[in-house]
Design a protein around this motif. Structure first.
Motif, mmCIF file in Angstrom:
data_model
loop_
_atom_site.group_PDB
_atom_site.id
_atom_site.type_symbol
_atom_site.label_atom_id
_atom_site.label_comp_id
_atom_site.label_asym_id
_atom_site.label_seq_id
_atom_site.Cartn_x
_atom_site.Cartn_y
_atom_site.Cartn_z
ATOM 1 N N VAL A 232 0.835 -1.204 0.000
ATOM 2 C CA VAL A 232 0.000 0.000 0.000
ATOM 3 C C VAL A 232 0.869 1.252 0.000
ATOM 4 C CG1 VAL A 232 -1.606 1.343 1.400
ATOM 5 C CG2 VAL A 232 -2.031 -1.075 1.019
ATOM 6 N N ILE A 233 1.925 1.261 0.815
ATOM 7 C CA ILE A 233 2.827 2.410 0.833
ATOM 8 C C ILE A 233 3.478 2.591 -0.528
ATOM 9 C CG2 ILE A 233 5.034 3.218 1.750
ATOM 10 C CD1 ILE A 233 2.732 3.805 3.568
ATOM 11 N N THR A 388 5.559 15.090 -1.127
ATOM 12 C CA THR A 388 4.554 14.048 -0.939
ATOM 13 C C THR A 388 5.195 12.664 -0.938
ATOM 14 O OG1 THR A 388 2.891 15.401 -2.043
ATOM 15 C CG2 THR A 388 2.408 13.072 -1.832
ATOM 16 N N LEU A 389 6.122 12.443 -1.845
ATOM 17 C CA LEU A 389 6.807 11.162 -1.930
ATOM 18 C C LEU A 389 7.591 10.860 -0.659
ATOM 19 C CD1 LEU A 389 7.505 8.787 -3.888
ATOM 20 C CD2 LEU A 389 9.507 10.112 -4.561
ATOM 21 N N ILE A 390 8.318 11.852 -0.166
ATOM 22 C CA ILE A 390 9.107 11.648 1.056
ATOM 23 C C ILE A 390 8.202 11.428 2.262
ATOM 24 C CG2 ILE A 390 10.751 12.763 2.616
ATOM 25 C CD1 ILE A 390 11.908 14.197 0.184
ATOM 26 N N SER A 391 7.088 12.149 2.296
ATOM 27 C CA SER A 391 6.194 12.045 3.455
ATOM 28 C C SER A 391 5.568 10.661 3.587
ATOM 29 C CB SER A 391 5.091 13.105 3.355
ATOM 30 O OG SER A 391 4.194 12.825 2.295
ATOM 31 N N ARG A 392 5.391 9.937 2.467
ATOM 32 C CA ARG A 392 4.842 8.578 2.548
ATOM 33 C C ARG A 392 5.773 7.673 3.344
ATOM 34 N NH1 ARG A 392 -0.049 10.295 1.124
ATOM 35 N NH2 ARG A 392 -0.146 11.072 -1.009
ATOM 36 N N PHE A 393 7.046 7.721 3.025
ATOM 37 C CA PHE A 393 8.008 6.873 3.728
ATOM 38 C C PHE A 393 8.197 7.336 5.171
ATOM 39 C CE2 PHE A 393 9.219 6.561 -0.774
ATOM 40 C CZ PHE A 393 9.151 5.178 -0.942
ATOM 41 N N LEU A 394 8.191 8.656 5.400
ATOM 42 C CA LEU A 394 8.327 9.166 6.753
ATOM 43 C C LEU A 394 7.161 8.729 7.620
ATOM 44 C CD1 LEU A 394 9.742 10.992 8.809
ATOM 45 C CD2 LEU A 394 8.439 12.918 7.877
ATOM 46 N N ALA A 395 5.955 8.812 7.084
ATOM 47 C CA ALA A 395 4.781 8.417 7.854
ATOM 48 C C ALA A 395 4.805 6.920 8.163
ATOM 49 C CB ALA A 395 3.507 8.777 7.094
ATOM 50 N N TYR A 396 5.249 6.113 7.201
ATOM 51 C CA TYR A 396 5.331 4.662 7.428
ATOM 52 C C TYR A 396 6.311 4.355 8.562
ATOM 53 C CZ TYR A 396 6.222 -0.274 6.512
ATOM 54 O OH TYR A 396 6.367 -1.622 6.643
ATOM 55 N N TRP A 397 7.443 5.056 8.586
ATOM 56 C CA TRP A 397 8.422 4.828 9.638
ATOM 57 C C TRP A 397 7.882 5.270 10.991
ATOM 58 C CZ3 TRP A 397 11.137 8.423 12.685
ATOM 59 C CH2 TRP A 397 12.170 7.875 13.456
ATOM 60 N N SER A 440 -3.695 8.664 8.832
ATOM 61 C CA SER A 440 -4.956 7.971 8.583
ATOM 62 C C SER A 440 -5.309 7.969 7.115
ATOM 63 C CB SER A 440 -6.084 8.649 9.369
ATOM 64 O OG SER A 440 -6.240 9.980 8.934
ATOM 65 N N LYS A 441 -4.787 8.941 6.360
ATOM 66 C CA LYS A 441 -5.082 9.002 4.925
ATOM 67 C C LYS A 441 -4.368 7.880 4.197
ATOM 68 C CE LYS A 441 -4.768 12.072 0.960
ATOM 69 N NZ LYS A 441 -6.022 11.674 0.399
ATOM 70 N N ARG A 442 -3.265 7.371 4.759
ATOM 71 C CA ARG A 442 -2.489 6.371 4.055
ATOM 72 C C ARG A 442 -2.841 4.959 4.481
ATOM 73 N NH1 ARG A 442 0.946 9.707 6.290
ATOM 74 N NH2 ARG A 442 1.649 11.486 5.065
ATOM 75 N N HIS A 443 -3.385 4.816 5.677
ATOM 76 C CA HIS A 443 -3.617 3.472 6.182
ATOM 77 C C HIS A 443 -5.096 3.251 6.456
ATOM 78 C CE1 HIS A 443 0.601 2.228 6.780
ATOM 79 N NE2 HIS A 443 0.780 3.524 6.786
#
Length: 491
Positions: A232-233, A388-397, A440-443
């Motif tokens: 998903v990420i 936006t791209l960097i924030s996806r990985f940051l949020a996952y971590w 919450s928007k990503r998961h």
């Protein structure tokens, strides 16, 4: 035995899942750009009124050839409060006295002006043509640009609800393929739209499809893989890549028709390849009482993943005995309103909807109005995509380290602080901070049902028109427009 164990039997993360992820990733990149297309296809270039003494070649050559363009502009167009040429007014008669430098400015305010009854002249330094220059959506018609995006958001909202239901009824693959075709045809035909109304109607049809494409892609990848969070990420990063792709293409192609076709025609190719590369969800087939088709798809996936012996053990009796409880549970009729029967669950849903609304109004208000931030919107678009791209990985971590609740609070506080700091910074520096969406928007789950906050983006697009002394829906009338003269002026 759950369906996940059955999926492990045929390969939960093999060659098939990788091929499908790559195809859906490319499709989401191209599709996401269509949400932000109006940042460039509906960009408003610098403009001023068409004036007879300046833009008529015959008059300019015969009568005023000794004057420069700046002098002709000075006597024809009044200045605004920033000492720049007015965009929507012109002098009724040329003010020749303005050429005398020792004249006071008192006579200028008394000079009679009028609207741009003969049309406008546009600066083509950054945009050779847009829908704004095609239909003159400036001055009293400038709210029409917001109308286009409002119509698109309405289509996105309705499409998420309608096609979400249809994907549960008729399957993921058929809805995914149809929506790709609908978006490709609609956004290709907009370049041939004879009127602004037809353009809005076609963009509405494209908006109906976008939510179904993105959400169905997530549903397919989730229902065919075991390691769902990582996949998903990976698929979410397509949004950032799409923004950077759009910024790069818009910088390379300044004609809105060319940009529209470059991003629409590939969707037709994706539609054709989806018949081969996208496999219907076996989970949906089995729980929809289509066991034979579900087994056929499972054997196909096992063959692609190199599980040759898995096809021999997959029988209807084996699946029924393994998933009978889940199949019986799926046959029970449920309603979305059952989510509101439990008080605590109802409170959490209302709370998260409020959070989503607060976030989406800021996010879409920013991402859909890049031209308000500065002149170099191409760079802004690329930077937004990168953040936006960097924030996806940051949020996952952060999610893995702090958990869901603490991460949600952290990102909401961070977003709120950045918005407050926004008010004290210049436009060029204030924009990028709001690109960190809450986790919450990503998961989220139930992707095919959620409009992803675009209904709040609809509200955002209505707000800029509320302070204007004009109706949101413009009143069109026929006016004379002289042949367009392309001028490179120092605005």
């Amino acid at each position: 035995m759950s369906f996940e164990v059955l999926l492990e039997h045929v390969g939960a993360l093999g060659r098939f899942q990788i091929l499908q992820l790559v195809f859906l990733y490319i499709t989401c990149i191209i599709s996401y750009t269509h949400i932000l297309l109006e940042n460039f296809t509906a960009a408003t270039p610098e403009h001023r009124c068409w004036v007879h003494v300046l833009d008529n070649d015959t008059v300019s050559d015969n009568g005023t050839g000794i004057l420069s363009q700046q002098d002709l502009l000075r006597i024809s167009i009044p200045l605004d409060s920033n000492l720049r040429p007015e965009r929507c007014r012109r002098f009724v008669h040329p003010q020749w006295q303005l050429l005398q430098m020792n004249k006071t400015s008192g006579n200028v305010s008394e000079a009679e002006t009028e609207p741009c009854v003969d049309g406008w002249v546009y600066d083509k330094t950054y945009f050779h043509s847009t829908i704004v220059t095609k239909w003159d959506l400036v001055c009293e018609y400038q709210s029409s640009r917001s109308v286009v995006q409002v119509v698109y958001m309405i289509g996105s909202l309705l499409g998420g609800l309608v096609f979400g239901y249809l994907s549960d009824r008729f399957g993921r693959k058929s809805i995914f393929t149809w929506c790709l075709f609908q978006m490709a045809v609609s956004d290709t035909c907009v370049v041939f739209a004879p009127t602004f109304f037809v353009y809005c109607a076609l963009r509405f049809l494209a908006g109906l499809s976008i939510m179904a494409i993105l959400s169905t892609a997530f549903a397919l990848i989730i229902e065919w893989t075991r390691s769902q969070s990582q996949v998903v990420i990976a698929l979410f990063t397509a949004y950032g890549m799409g923004q950077m792709l759009l910024g790069g293409l818009a910088f390379s192609f300044h004609n809105w028709i060319t940009l529209q076709l470059i991003l629409s025609i590939p969707l037709l190719v994706c539609c054709l390849f989806s018949r081969l590369l996208v496999v219907e969800s076996a989970r949906w087939l089995i729980f929809s009482n289509q066991l034979e088709k579900g087994l056929e798809e499972l054997r196909r996936v096992a063959r692609i993943n190199g599980k040759k012996n898995a096809g021999e053990t997959l029988t209807i009796e084996f699946v029924k005995s393994s998933l009978q409880e889940d199949i019986d549970e799926a046959k029970k009729k449920t309603s979305v309103f059952q989510l509101f029967y439990i008080p605590k669950l109802r409170m959490r849903i209302c709370c998260m909807c409020s959070v989503r609304m607060a976030f989406s109004m800021n996010f879409f208000g920013l991402i859909l109005n890049l031209q308000k931030l500065g002149s170099n919107i191409f760079l802004f678009q690329i930077l937004f995509g990168l953040v936006t791209l960097i924030s996806r990985f940051l949020a996952y971590w952060v999610l893995n380290y702090l958990g869901r609740k603490q991460s949600e609070i952290l990102f909401l506080v961070l977003a709120g602080l950045l918005i407050l700091v926004n008010t004290f910074l210049s436009p060029g520096f204030s924009a990028l901070g709001e690109e960190f969406p809450p986790p919450s928007k990503r998961h989220q789950r139930g992707y095919k049902k959620l409009p992803e906050g675009r209904e709040f983006g609809l509200v955002v697009k209505c707000l800029p028109s509320m302070h204007e002394d004009r109706c949101l829906i413009p009143q069109y009338h026929i006016h004379r427009k002289k042949p367009e003269v392309v001028l490179r002026l120092k605005w």
